[in-house]
Design an enzyme around this catalytic site. Structure first.
Site, short mmCIF file in Angstrom:
data_model
loop_
_atom_site.label_atom_id
_atom_site.label_comp_id
_atom_site.label_asym_id
_atom_site.label_seq_id
_atom_site.Cartn_x
_atom_site.Cartn_y
_atom_site.Cartn_z
N ASP A 136 16.75 5.78 1.10
CA ASP A 136 15.52 5.25 1.38
C ASP A 136 14.79 6.46 1.64
OD1 ASP A 136 16.64 2.58 0.76
OD2 ASP A 136 15.53 1.77 2.63
N ASP A 137 15.17 7.39 2.48
CA ASP A 137 14.51 8.41 2.71
C ASP A 137 14.19 9.44 1.68
OD1 ASP A 137 14.58 7.59 5.35
OD2 ASP A 137 16.13 8.93 6.09
N TRP A 164 10.31 1.35 -8.78
CA TRP A 164 11.04 1.69 -7.70
C TRP A 164 12.45 1.40 -7.64
CZ3 TRP A 164 8.44 4.42 -4.00
CH2 TRP A 164 6.98 4.28 -3.96
N THR A 197 6.97 0.75 3.01
CA THR A 197 5.74 1.61 3.04
C THR A 197 4.92 1.19 1.87
OG1 THR A 197 7.04 2.89 1.60
CG2 THR A 197 7.16 3.58 4.13
N SER A 253 27.96 -13.70 8.87
CA SER A 253 27.11 -13.06 10.07
C SER A 253 27.28 -11.50 10.26
CB SER A 253 27.73 -14.09 11.42
OG SER A 253 28.74 -13.28 11.87
#
Ligand code: ADP
Ligand code: NCN
Ligand code: MG
Length: 202
Positions: free
Chosen positions: A35-36, A54, A144, A182
């Protein structure tokens, strides 16, 4: 010794949650978040559907991501130090004299759809969840650049289906994880699996 783990999976599968726990538990462990490497919004193509695209590989600066991983491979101790990761005594030495184990987690939603990265991983995981759960979890997230109305069904989900098919054709060494379990169960399963692989590789 160096070991690279891919934590892939669909959006909102739980990749970042799992990764954040693993990096705290594994020794000498650095992380690269895909994601960076998203490009700026004005560099993202607008499709015929009217949505910014995207969820495609060209939305990411993959060259920069590969270079970051190469930087770790060339000198993991230096990479760790510059990213504030504490090292065990045996992993402190740089270069061939280092006797310690260095681990890198690469985390993201398109890890196995980019040819130059396919040979990089020593172990590959992929987390998935059903459509309804994915849509529900996504609706609670704020990126963002917030999702415009209709993005999930119009772009995110169709791109996931396309990439998933491509990935299944490209890779046969992926361990699939059920993202409906979980957080603890998924973490325990993956932590055990990594430990087993590391012990077997010694
Ligand atoms: N095993 C799980 N069960 C239920 N909810 C989860 C689980 N793992 C993550 N979540 C939740 O789902 C959302 C997305 O998790 P995140 O780790 O950011 O996913 P990703 O990085 O794959 O997009 C967060 O709200 C997180 O708390
Ligand atoms: O991080 C960003 O700048 C960003 C901007 C716009 C969209 N995203 C979304 O980030 C998603 C991938 O991240 P994740 O954590 O949901 O797997 C992907 O589905 C994109 O639609 C992310
Ligand atoms: Mg994430």
């Amino acid at each position: 010794m160096k070991f690279i783990i891919g934590i892939g999976g669909m959006t909102n599968g739980g990749k970042t949650t799992l990764t954040n726990r693993l990096i705290k538990a594994l020794p000498n462990c650095c992380v690269v978040h895909q994601d960076d490497f998203f490009k700026k919004p004005d560099q993202i193509e607008v499709g015929e559907d009217g949505f910014r695209q995207w969820d495609v590989i060209t939305a990411l600066d993959m060259e920069a991501m590969v270079n970051t991983i190469k930087g770790w491979q060339e000198n993991p101790a230096k990479f760790a130090r510059s990213h504030g990761v504490n090292l065990t005594v045996d992993a402190e030495a740089s270069g061939p004299e280092s006797t310690g184990m260095h681990i890198l987690i690469v985390e993201g939603f398109l890890l196995y759809n980019y040819q130059p990265l396919l040979d990089v991983y020593d172990q590959c995981y992929y987390i998935s969840i059903p459509y309804q759960e994915c849509k529900q979890r996504r609706s609670t997230r704020t990126y963002t650049v917030p999702d415009p109305p209709g993005l999930f069904d119009g772009h995110v989900w169709p791109m996931y289906l396309k990439h998933r098919k491509e990935m299944e054709n490209n890779c046969n060494s992926i361990e699939y994880l059920d993202g409906m379990k979980s957080k603890d169960e998924i973490y325990n399963q993956v932590y055990q699996s990594i430990q087993n692989t590391l012990l077997n590789s010694l």
